[in-house]
Scaffold this active site. Structure first.
Site, PDB file in Angstrom:
ATOM      1  N   CYS A  29       0.691  -1.198   0.027  1.00  0.00           N
ATOM      2  CA  CYS A  29       0.126   0.014  -0.151  1.00  0.00           C
ATOM      3  C   CYS A  29       0.998   1.207  -0.106  1.00  0.00           C
ATOM      4  O   CYS A  29       0.263   2.240  -0.585  1.00  0.00           O
ATOM      5  CB  CYS A  29      -0.979   0.082   1.297  1.00  0.00           C
ATOM      6  SG  CYS A  29      -1.567  -1.378   1.697  1.00  0.00           S
ATOM      7  N   ASP A  61      -1.827  -4.132   7.968  1.00  0.00           N
ATOM      8  CA  ASP A  61      -2.997  -4.904   8.485  1.00  0.00           C
ATOM      9  C   ASP A  61      -2.839  -6.321   8.063  1.00  0.00           C
ATOM     10  O   ASP A  61      -3.376  -7.361   8.582  1.00  0.00           O
ATOM     11  CB  ASP A  61      -4.347  -4.145   8.160  1.00  0.00           C
ATOM     12  CG  ASP A  61      -4.731  -2.962   8.968  1.00  0.00           C
ATOM     13  OD1 ASP A  61      -3.543  -2.661   9.739  1.00  0.00           O
ATOM     14  OD2 ASP A  61      -5.678  -2.288   8.699  1.00  0.00           O
ATOM     15  N   CYS A 102      -2.540   3.378   3.550  1.00  0.00           N
ATOM     16  CA  CYS A 102      -2.959   2.084   4.190  1.00  0.00           C
ATOM     17  C   CYS A 102      -4.230   2.599   5.125  1.00  0.00           C
ATOM     18  O   CYS A 102      -4.242   3.667   5.104  1.00  0.00           O
ATOM     19  CB  CYS A 102      -2.189   1.357   4.729  1.00  0.00           C
ATOM     20  SG  CYS A 102      -2.607  -0.337   4.942  1.00  0.00           S
ATOM     21  N   ASP A 103      -4.936   1.567   5.641  1.00  0.00           N
ATOM     22  CA  ASP A 103      -5.954   1.806   6.380  1.00  0.00           C
ATOM     23  C   ASP A 103      -6.214   2.935   7.551  1.00  0.00           C
ATOM     24  O   ASP A 103      -7.018   3.886   7.676  1.00  0.00           O
ATOM     25  CB  ASP A 103      -6.610   0.502   6.981  1.00  0.00           C
ATOM     26  CG  ASP A 103      -6.952  -0.578   6.072  1.00  0.00           C
ATOM     27  OD1 ASP A 103      -6.793  -0.381   5.043  1.00  0.00           O
ATOM     28  OD2 ASP A 103      -7.350  -1.452   6.417  1.00  0.00           O
ATOM     29  N   LYS A 104      -4.980   2.759   8.265  1.00  0.00           N
ATOM     30  CA  LYS A 104      -4.887   3.745   9.517  1.00  0.00           C
ATOM     31  C   LYS A 104      -3.858   4.738   9.312  1.00  0.00           C
ATOM     32  O   LYS A 104      -4.128   5.809   9.988  1.00  0.00           O
ATOM     33  CB  LYS A 104      -4.139   2.806  10.586  1.00  0.00           C
ATOM     34  CG  LYS A 104      -4.969   1.600  11.043  1.00  0.00           C
ATOM     35  CD  LYS A 104      -6.546   1.713  11.138  1.00  0.00           C
ATOM     36  CE  LYS A 104      -7.055   0.299  11.051  1.00  0.00           C
ATOM     37  NZ  LYS A 104      -7.065  -0.565   9.972  1.00  0.00           N
ATOM     38  N   CYS A 174      -5.490  -2.334  -1.061  1.00  0.00           N
ATOM     39  CA  CYS A 174      -6.383  -3.313  -1.151  1.00  0.00           C
ATOM     40  C   CYS A 174      -7.270  -2.917  -2.372  1.00  0.00           C
ATOM     41  O   CYS A 174      -7.966  -1.919  -1.941  1.00  0.00           O
ATOM     42  CB  CYS A 174      -6.788  -3.997   0.087  1.00  0.00           C
ATOM     43  SG  CYS A 174      -5.527  -4.527   1.192  1.00  0.00           S
ATOM     44  N   GLU A 425      -9.015  -6.413  13.919  1.00  0.00           N
ATOM     45  CA  GLU A 425      -9.918  -6.655  13.030  1.00  0.00           C
ATOM     46  C   GLU A 425      -9.981  -8.457  12.612  1.00  0.00           C
ATOM     47  O   GLU A 425      -9.208  -9.185  12.784  1.00  0.00           O
ATOM     48  CB  GLU A 425      -9.319  -5.996  11.537  1.00  0.00           C
ATOM     49  CG  GLU A 425      -9.447  -4.706  11.612  1.00  0.00           C
ATOM     50  CD  GLU A 425      -8.881  -4.175  10.140  1.00  0.00           C
ATOM     51  OE1 GLU A 425      -8.431  -4.822   9.209  1.00  0.00           O
ATOM     52  OE2 GLU A 425      -8.911  -2.964   9.943  1.00  0.00           O
ATOM     53  N   SER A 451     -12.151  -5.882   9.316  1.00  0.00           N
ATOM     54  CA  SER A 451     -11.640  -5.251   7.945  1.00  0.00           C
ATOM     55  C   SER A 451     -12.643  -5.030   6.791  1.00  0.00           C
ATOM     56  O   SER A 451     -13.679  -5.408   6.927  1.00  0.00           O
ATOM     57  CB  SER A 451     -10.596  -6.504   7.409  1.00  0.00           C
ATOM     58  OG  SER A 451     -10.343  -6.240   6.015  1.00  0.00           O
TER      59      SER A 451
END
Length: 538
Positions: A29, A61, A102-104, A174, A425, A451
């Site tokens: 990512c 993650d 990325c996610d966070k 992702c 998650e 997730s």
């Protein structure tokens, strides 16, 4: 000291712009973000500013999923916000551009920018292209679900190995409407990134141009005196919620938007998601519950045409300021329509779901609320018998070895913000459920989270969490649990008197960590229904 890092005499008369790079080799990512930071710096310098690049962390993650390491994931959001505030606060930058992938690190970046409240732009690192498995597009969630298929005897060792080797073909986040693409879209609708920044491939000329334009945009914001909290208003957060509902986005968006609003001084609650969700349909047929990957949305024009549709329908506010220095309506004035014949984004006359898939539930099992992701494909109501696990690992083992059967409601507790700590998650258990073909026959409830790749009958963010004495702590094997998406209820089928007696006899477990970042996080973090932030009213 600044001469030594490359300043010339003329640079001292220019605005200094900090470029926040979340580059890291730990995840695809973010593997390309060092080069994107170079593009942003070019944009800043060419527009008359002086760029100064610095790094913050990111974690993966996907790699830590299902392990003890996943407890650090949500914690990293706070560390990122803290580090951006620390560097920019110390160095005295005039403006900032943050690049996340990325996610966070995306909500972490926004929280840092909101705290500092200096002119700033966010840039999304971009989506990954899909992998190719025997002519079929695949992504990271395909692998997690393949593990479940393998456990069920539906996939060979060789096929599992093959899908693992092709699912992630290169740089980018992702590929479905998972948390990364959800948060990128939310930030664009919030007005904090340039139009279509959320819908570009990670490795593309469009993304390079996005970076350079962001560098110039922050100089324009400095000139106009527009700061993040001028953009991050209550209306802007409602625009973000509207877009993620239309896209069928991740439950993590609830947690992250609450946290971002908290930092920005905006009063946002989980009930705002319910209010908005009653009037906004799901229009995007995107993974995990839908058909297409994000790259297909990019091909047909990205998020801008969808936002124009929502604006024209009266579902978004057009008068919100954005990082272009113009309002949302001005940005969307000449937005194109989607090409005829595409079916990635449906019309209002044929939605995937007439109202939101993000359902906030209350009840005797979740007095402060819980968040479910109900696409409608798995049904709207589920009643089953509890099978209780004190950790994600124990639940996953029971799913894979066949202990979990049709009619079970899997309860995973002590995985909340304080109890985990870190609110892991549950992609491994939910993917195993889907892979074993139990998606419509088994439900899962937890004080952890999911997730963006999770789907099925799943409820997370149960508040209060088990570790602080929430009712989830006293559920027993065999108890009846009902999830009702229409009534928005999560119910434990025991008499009130018995629930009260069980809670009276409950004792809090010892903390799992007493030193280090997880211990500090557990002491400071608030409840999931408030965003799980660590700096609220300290």
């Amino acid at each position: 000291m600044l001469y030594a890092v490359g300043f010339t005499k003329s640079d001292f008369k220019k605005p200094q712009v900090g470029i926040v790079s979340t580059w890291s080799q730990v995840t695809p990512c973010n593997i390309h973000i060092d080069q994107l930071a170079v593009n942003v710096a070019m944009g800043v310098n060419e527009a008359g500013g002086k760029a100064v690049v610095f790094n913050t962390i990111t974690i993966s993650d996907g790699i830590s999923m299902g392990s003890e390491g996943m407890k650090y994931s949500l914690v990293s959001r706070e560390v990122i916000a803290d580090s951006i505030e620390t560097v920019a606060g110390c160095e005295g930058f005039d403006g900032l551009v943050a690049i996340g992938g990325c996610d966070k690190n995306m909500p972490g970046c926004l929280m840092g920018l909101a705290r500092l409240n200096r002119p700033a732009v966010f840039v999304y690192g971009g989506t990954i292209l899909p992998g190719d498995y025997h002519g079929k597009p695949v992504d990271v969630v395909s692998v997690f679900e393949a593990v479940g298929q393998h456990a069920a005897g539906k996939m060979s060792d060789a096929d599992l190995d093959d899908i693992e080797s092709v699912a992630i073909p290169g740089a980018g986040s992702c590929g479905g409407m998972y948390t990364a693409n959800t948060m990128a879209s939310a930030i664009e609708a919030l007005g904090m990134s340039l139009p279509n920044s959320s819908a570009q491939a990670a490795v593309s000329k469009d993304k390079e141009n996005d970076c350079e334009r962001a560098g110039a945009a922050v100089l324009n914001l400095l000139k106009l005196g527009i700061r993040p909290r001028d953009i991050m208003t209550k209306k802007a957060f409602e625009n973000a919620i509207t877009l993620i509902i239309a896209l069928g986005g991740s439950t993590n968006a609830v947690l992250h938007l609450l946290a971002m609003a908290n930092v920005a001084g905006v009063k946002l609650t989980i009930d705002d998601f319910t209010r908005i969700g009653k009037r906004v349909p799901v229009l995007a047929d995107l993974k995990p519950s839908g058909k297409y990957v994000m790259a297909e949305l990019v091909k047909i024009g990205g998020t801008v045409p969808l936002m124009k549709m929502l604006l024209d329908q009266g579902l978004m506010y057009g008068d919100c300021m954005t990082v272009t220095g113009k309002t949302m309506a001005e940005n969307l004035k000449s937005a194109p329509s989607y090409p005829a014949g595409q079916d990635v984004i449906r019309g209002f006359d044929n939605p995937i779901k007439k109202n939101s898939h993000l359902v906030v539930l209350y009840g005797n099992l979740a007095p402060d609320g819980a968040v479910a992701k109900i696409s409608g494909k798995e049904g709207l109501r589920f009643t089953g018998k509890a099978i209780v696990f004190e950790s994600e690992e124990k639940a996953l083992k029971a799913i894979l070895d066949g202990t979990v059967k049709k009619g079970h409601v899997i309860v995973i507790r002590y995985e909340g913000p304080k109890g985990g700590p870190g609110m892991r998650e549950m992609l491994s258990p939910t993917s195993a459920i889907m892979g074993k073909g139990l998606g419509k026959d088994v439900a899962l409830v937890t004080d952890g989270r999911f997730s963006g790749g999770s789907h099925g009958f799943v409820v997370g963010h149960i508040s209060p969490e088990a570790y602080v004495g929430g009712p989830l702590a006293v559920v027993k094997n065999g108890d009846s649990i009902t999830i009702d998406a229409e009534k928005r209820e999560l119910s434990l089928g025991i008499p009130p008197k018995e629930l009260k007696a069980r809670l009276k006899g409950w004792k809090q477990p010892k903390p799992r960590y007493t030193r280090g970042v997880l211990a500090k996080y557990a002491k400071l973090v608030n409840s999931a229904h408030l965003g799980a932030v660590t700096d609220s009213d300290l």
